[in-house]
Scaffold this motif. Structure first.
Motif, PDB file in Angstrom:
ATOM      1  N   ILE A   5       0.833  -1.204   0.000  1.00 14.83           N
ATOM      2  CA  ILE A   5       0.000   0.000   0.000  1.00 14.83           C
ATOM      3  C   ILE A   5       0.866   1.252   0.000  1.00 14.83           C
ATOM      4  CG2 ILE A   5      -1.603   1.359   1.413  1.00 14.83           C
ATOM      5  CD1 ILE A   5      -2.903  -1.302   2.236  1.00 14.83           C
ATOM      6  N   GLY A   6       1.913   1.241   0.807  1.00 15.57           N
ATOM      7  CA  GLY A   6       2.826   2.388   0.835  1.00 15.57           C
ATOM      8  C   GLY A   6       3.475   2.622  -0.517  1.00 15.57           C
ATOM      9  N   LYS A   7       3.888   1.539  -1.164  1.00 15.34           N
ATOM     10  CA  LYS A   7       4.507   1.651  -2.477  1.00 15.34           C
ATOM     11  C   LYS A   7       3.511   2.172  -3.511  1.00 15.34           C
ATOM     12  CE  LYS A   7       6.993  -1.012  -5.987  1.00 15.34           C
ATOM     13  NZ  LYS A   7       7.496  -2.357  -6.383  1.00 15.34           N
ATOM     14  N   ALA A   8       2.272   1.669  -3.445  1.00  9.60           N
ATOM     15  CA  ALA A   8       1.239   2.098  -4.389  1.00  9.60           C
ATOM     16  C   ALA A   8       0.925   3.589  -4.231  1.00  9.60           C
ATOM     17  CB  ALA A   8      -0.026   1.272  -4.195  1.00  9.60           C
ATOM     18  N   LYS A   9       0.844   4.049  -2.985  1.00 11.14           N
ATOM     19  CA  LYS A   9       0.574   5.472  -2.743  1.00 11.14           C
ATOM     20  C   LYS A   9       1.672   6.348  -3.352  1.00 11.14           C
ATOM     21  CE  LYS A   9      -2.150   5.046   1.505  1.00 11.14           C
ATOM     22  NZ  LYS A   9      -2.215   5.307   2.970  1.00 11.14           N
ATOM     23  N   LYS A  10       2.912   5.897  -3.216  1.00 15.27           N
ATOM     24  CA  LYS A  10       4.034   6.650  -3.775  1.00 15.27           C
ATOM     25  C   LYS A  10       3.982   6.667  -5.297  1.00 15.27           C
ATOM     26  CE  LYS A  10       9.093   6.948  -3.716  1.00 15.27           C
ATOM     27  NZ  LYS A  10      10.348   6.348  -3.190  1.00 15.27           N
ATOM     28  N   GLU A  11       3.685   5.506  -5.894  1.00 10.48           N
ATOM     29  CA  GLU A  11       3.604   5.405  -7.359  1.00 10.48           C
ATOM     30  C   GLU A  11       2.483   6.299  -7.903  1.00 10.48           C
ATOM     31  OE1 GLU A  11       5.506   3.907  -9.454  1.00 10.48           O
ATOM     32  OE2 GLU A  11       6.509   2.233  -8.482  1.00 10.48           O
ATOM     33  N   LEU A  12       1.337   6.274  -7.247  1.00 12.07           N
ATOM     34  CA  LEU A  12       0.212   7.098  -7.690  1.00 12.07           C
ATOM     35  C   LEU A  12       0.543   8.588  -7.576  1.00 12.07           C
ATOM     36  CD1 LEU A  12      -2.828   5.178  -6.153  1.00 12.07           C
ATOM     37  CD2 LEU A  12      -2.349   5.480  -8.588  1.00 12.07           C
ATOM     38  N   SER A  13       1.176   8.960  -6.490  1.00 13.50           N
ATOM     39  CA  SER A  13       1.563  10.365  -6.308  1.00 13.50           C
ATOM     40  C   SER A  13       2.539  10.806  -7.385  1.00 13.50           C
ATOM     41  CB  SER A  13       2.186  10.571  -4.923  1.00 13.50           C
ATOM     42  OG  SER A  13       1.239  10.347  -3.900  1.00 13.50           O
ATOM     43  N   ASN A  14       3.459   9.917  -7.762  1.00 11.54           N
ATOM     44  CA  ASN A  14       4.421  10.242  -8.829  1.00 11.54           C
ATOM     45  C   ASN A  14       3.716  10.443 -10.162  1.00 11.54           C
ATOM     46  OD1 ASN A  14       6.602  10.113  -7.091  1.00 11.54           O
ATOM     47  ND2 ASN A  14       7.116   7.990  -7.594  1.00 11.54           N
ATOM     48  N   LEU A  15       2.698   9.610 -10.443  1.00 11.99           N
ATOM     49  CA  LEU A  15       1.950   9.746 -11.694  1.00 11.99           C
ATOM     50  C   LEU A  15       1.205  11.077 -11.740  1.00 11.99           C
ATOM     51  CD1 LEU A  15       0.485   6.148 -12.136  1.00 11.99           C
ATOM     52  CD2 LEU A  15       2.181   7.266 -13.596  1.00 11.99           C
ATOM     53  N   VAL A  16       0.583  11.448 -10.626  1.00 17.96           N
ATOM     54  CA  VAL A  16      -0.144  12.715 -10.561  1.00 17.96           C
ATOM     55  C   VAL A  16       0.825  13.886 -10.732  1.00 17.96           C
ATOM     56  CG1 VAL A  16      -1.460  14.241  -9.045  1.00 17.96           C
ATOM     57  CG2 VAL A  16      -2.033  11.815  -9.162  1.00 17.96           C
ATOM     58  N   MET A  17       1.966  13.798 -10.085  1.00 15.07           N
ATOM     59  CA  MET A  17       2.969  14.860 -10.178  1.00 15.07           C
ATOM     60  C   MET A  17       3.481  15.005 -11.613  1.00 15.07           C
ATOM     61  SD  MET A  17       6.529  15.204  -8.004  1.00 15.07           S
ATOM     62  CE  MET A  17       5.630  14.699  -6.528  1.00 15.07           C
ATOM     63  N   GLU A  18       3.728  13.867 -12.264  1.00 15.30           N
ATOM     64  CA  GLU A  18       4.212  13.888 -13.646  1.00 15.30           C
ATOM     65  C   GLU A  18       3.189  14.527 -14.578  1.00 15.30           C
ATOM     66  OE1 GLU A  18       5.443  10.690 -17.165  1.00 15.30           O
ATOM     67  OE2 GLU A  18       5.234  10.021 -15.105  1.00 15.30           O
ATOM     68  N   ALA A  19       1.914  14.182 -14.373  1.00 11.85           N
ATOM     69  CA  ALA A  19       0.856  14.749 -15.211  1.00 11.85           C
ATOM     70  C   ALA A  19       0.739  16.253 -15.000  1.00 11.85           C
ATOM     71  CB  ALA A  19      -0.477  14.067 -14.903  1.00 11.85           C
ATOM     72  N   VAL A  27      -1.380  18.912 -17.056  1.00 14.28           N
ATOM     73  CA  VAL A  27      -2.629  18.144 -17.065  1.00 14.28           C
ATOM     74  C   VAL A  27      -3.124  17.969 -15.632  1.00 14.28           C
ATOM     75  CG1 VAL A  27      -3.678  15.899 -17.564  1.00 14.28           C
ATOM     76  CG2 VAL A  27      -2.045  16.909 -19.174  1.00 14.28           C
ATOM     77  N   LYS A  28      -4.372  18.295 -15.385  1.00 14.30           N
ATOM     78  CA  LYS A  28      -4.970  18.077 -14.074  1.00 14.30           C
ATOM     79  C   LYS A  28      -5.101  16.578 -13.837  1.00 14.30           C
ATOM     80  CE  LYS A  28      -9.028  19.198 -11.270  1.00 14.30           C
ATOM     81  NZ  LYS A  28     -10.372  19.842 -11.239  1.00 14.30           N
ATOM     82  N   ALA A  29      -4.770  16.121 -12.643  1.00 13.19           N
ATOM     83  CA  ALA A  29      -4.796  14.689 -12.372  1.00 13.19           C
ATOM     84  C   ALA A  29      -5.186  14.413 -10.925  1.00 13.19           C
ATOM     85  CB  ALA A  29      -3.434  14.063 -12.667  1.00 13.19           C
ATOM     86  N   SER A  30      -5.747  13.235 -10.705  1.00 17.37           N
ATOM     87  CA  SER A  30      -6.093  12.783  -9.364  1.00 17.37           C
ATOM     88  C   SER A  30      -5.844  11.288  -9.279  1.00 17.37           C
ATOM     89  CB  SER A  30      -7.559  13.101  -9.038  1.00 17.37           C
ATOM     90  OG  SER A  30      -8.426  12.478  -9.971  1.00 17.37           O
ATOM     91  N   LYS A  31      -5.928  10.748  -8.075  1.00 13.82           N
ATOM     92  CA  LYS A  31      -5.619   9.331  -7.886  1.00 13.82           C
ATOM     93  C   LYS A  31      -6.660   8.677  -6.988  1.00 13.82           C
ATOM     94  CE  LYS A  31      -2.376  10.248  -4.050  1.00 13.82           C
ATOM     95  NZ  LYS A  31      -2.564  11.696  -3.987  1.00 13.82           N
ATOM     96  N   ILE A  32      -6.865   7.379  -7.233  1.00 17.24           N
ATOM     97  CA  ILE A  32      -7.780   6.587  -6.413  1.00 17.24           C
ATOM     98  C   ILE A  32      -7.079   5.279  -6.066  1.00 17.24           C
ATOM     99  CG2 ILE A  32     -10.003   5.403  -6.300  1.00 17.24           C
ATOM    100  CD1 ILE A  32     -11.053   7.296  -8.430  1.00 17.24           C
ATOM    101  N   LEU A  33      -6.975   4.994  -4.784  1.00 16.04           N
ATOM    102  CA  LEU A  33      -6.418   3.724  -4.323  1.00 16.04           C
ATOM    103  C   LEU A  33      -7.541   2.946  -3.650  1.00 16.04           C
ATOM    104  CD1 LEU A  33      -4.000   1.853  -3.844  1.00 16.04           C
ATOM    105  CD2 LEU A  33      -3.554   3.104  -1.723  1.00 16.04           C
ATOM    106  N   VAL A  34      -7.798   1.760  -4.165  1.00 13.94           N
ATOM    107  CA  VAL A  34      -8.919   0.958  -3.676  1.00 13.94           C
ATOM    108  C   VAL A  34      -8.405  -0.298  -2.997  1.00 13.94           C
ATOM    109  CG1 VAL A  34     -11.010  -0.286  -4.323  1.00 13.94           C
ATOM    110  CG2 VAL A  34     -10.392   1.804  -5.530  1.00 13.94           C
ATOM    111  N   TYR A  35      -8.937  -0.567  -1.825  1.00 16.59           N
ATOM    112  CA  TYR A  35      -8.609  -1.796  -1.110  1.00 16.59           C
ATOM    113  C   TYR A  35      -9.698  -2.816  -1.433  1.00 16.59           C
ATOM    114  CZ  TYR A  35      -5.946   1.720   1.411  1.00 16.59           C
ATOM    115  OH  TYR A  35      -5.108   2.766   1.729  1.00 16.59           O
TER     116      TYR A  35
END
Length: 278
Positions: free
Chosen positions: A62-76, A81-89
């Motif tokens: 989960i920690g790794k996924a949160k970091k990866e998602l944040s990196n994708l949003v930052m890159e966008a 480009v406006k971006a958001s992230k959703i992490l689903v358990y």
């Protein structure tokens, strides 16, 4: 187009979809929504911090996924480009389709593996499911895809009247992308028609449903997929758009299986649009 959903597992396959989705978002001024689903052994959202420590491997993922998602949003966002992230358990039966509705998504961009073979394995379970059930356009992108711009987009059609509303979706998308739309009819032995008849029904279809004048391209082939790919190679196309009929259509031209075969046989991005209900 306002929102593009990119389901991702951060693999090389998903990376291709992430890159392509970013290009589409720039072209259409859409917001990107990155979705990642983690399979958890319990309902993670209800655990306390102490209880989370009982599942160290899951907590690490989960920690790794949160970091990866944040990196994708930052890159966008760096690309404008406006971006958001959703992490689903996911510990039971959550599905991507839920988020298509709740997030009011206009398009889904998903990755696919490159090899030709058993469709569900090749496409991936999530891609396979979304492709068959989605009521909005689904773009399937291969790991091997080298296309970044959509300048020449093939629209393969049978000119059936009931696909007119869906054609409007494709035409609007081509406009937003600044792409030239090439209308193609594949004449097969199974549904053989004479050229004059194809041109006549094509003109009638375009007069009723099209906003522009299109040349009608006709190619003879044993199978629809072969004809589309031959034309794409000749045109040096950047993508292929098809309207996918449901299984109940007796005289179906593009069944889900044909769309899936097409995806598995080409490295080009394929845009699948289910037949729109009037």
């Amino acid at each position: 187009m306002k929102k593009i959903l990119i389901p991702t597992d951060f693999s090389a396959c998903a990376k291709a979809a992430e890159n392509y989705g970013l290009v589409l978002a720039k072209k259409t001024n859409a917001e990107l929504v990155y979705l990642h689903i983690i399979i958890t052994p319990v309902n993670w959202s209800k655990l306390t911090n102490d209880q989370e420590n009982l599942f160290p491997e899951t907590k690490k993922l989960i920690g790794k996924a949160k970091k990866e998602l944040s990196n994708l949003v930052m890159e966008a966002e760096k690309s404008g480009v406006k971006a958001s992230k959703i992490l689903v358990y996911n510990y039971g039966n959550e599905r991507i389709h839920t988020f298509i509705e709740t997030e009011k998504i206009d398009m889904v961009v998903m990755g696919s593996h490159g090899s030709y073979g058993f469709k569900e394995h090749m496409l991936g379970t999530n891609t396979y499911s979304v492709l068959r059930r989605s009521e909005i356009p689904v773009v399937v992108v291969k790991e091997e895809n080298e296309k970044r711009e959509v300048q020449n987009l093939i629209f393969a059609t049978n000119f059936k009247e009931e696909t007119g509303a869906s054609f409007g979706v494709i035409e609007k998308l081509a406009e937003e992308l600044g792409a030239k739309l090439h209308v193609l009819f594949v004449n097969t032995p199974t549904y053989f028609m004479e050229t004059n008849d194809i041109e006549a029904i094509g003109k009638s279809f375009m007069d009723e449903f099209g906003n522009y004048n299109y040349d009608i391209n006709i190619i003879d082939a044993f199978k629809e997929e072969r004809g589309i790919l031959q034309f794409a190679d000749k045109l040096k196309a950047d993508g292929i758009a098809v309207i996918t009929f449901g299984k109940s259509d007796l005289m179906q031209y593009f069944s889900p299986s044909i769309t899936e075969n097409l995806i598995s046989m080409t490295d080009l991005p394929v845009i699948s649009i289910r037949k729109t209900k009037k």
